[in-house]
Write a protein that holds these residues in place. Structure first.
Motif: not given
Length: 93
Positions: A54-73, A75-77
């Protein structure tokens, strides 16, 4: 933001596929093609990995969230840059 939408759509399709049962049958009673069944089976293997680690999946979920934030930023720029470029082009014409 069409690219962001596509990334989100692909993510949620993968999530739904991961939780769908292997013997998935459509509402009209037709069986799923082999390719879809393989994707569903892969999703179920992923679920097993998440159950075992479960720790691996939690880290993957957090990484996915960070990728989403970076992608949004990003795209905005890019959109801001394109808008500024259009404005500059219109002013010089």
């Amino acid at each position: 933001m069409p690219i962001g939408f596509l990334f989100r759509a692909a993510f949620w399709i993968a999530v739904v596929a991961a939780f769908a049962p292997v013997g998935l049958v459509s509402s009209d009673g037709m069986e799923t093609p082999d390719e879809i069944s393989q994707v569903i089976a892969q999703g179920q293997r992923l679920q097993q990995v998440c159950a075992d680690l479960p720790a691996l999946c939690d880290m993957a979920g957090e990484a996915g969230g960070l990728v989403s934030i970076a992608t949004d930023e990003t795209l905005s720029r890019v959109e801001n840059w394109l808008d500024e470029r259009e404005t500059t082009a219109a002013e010089t014409s």
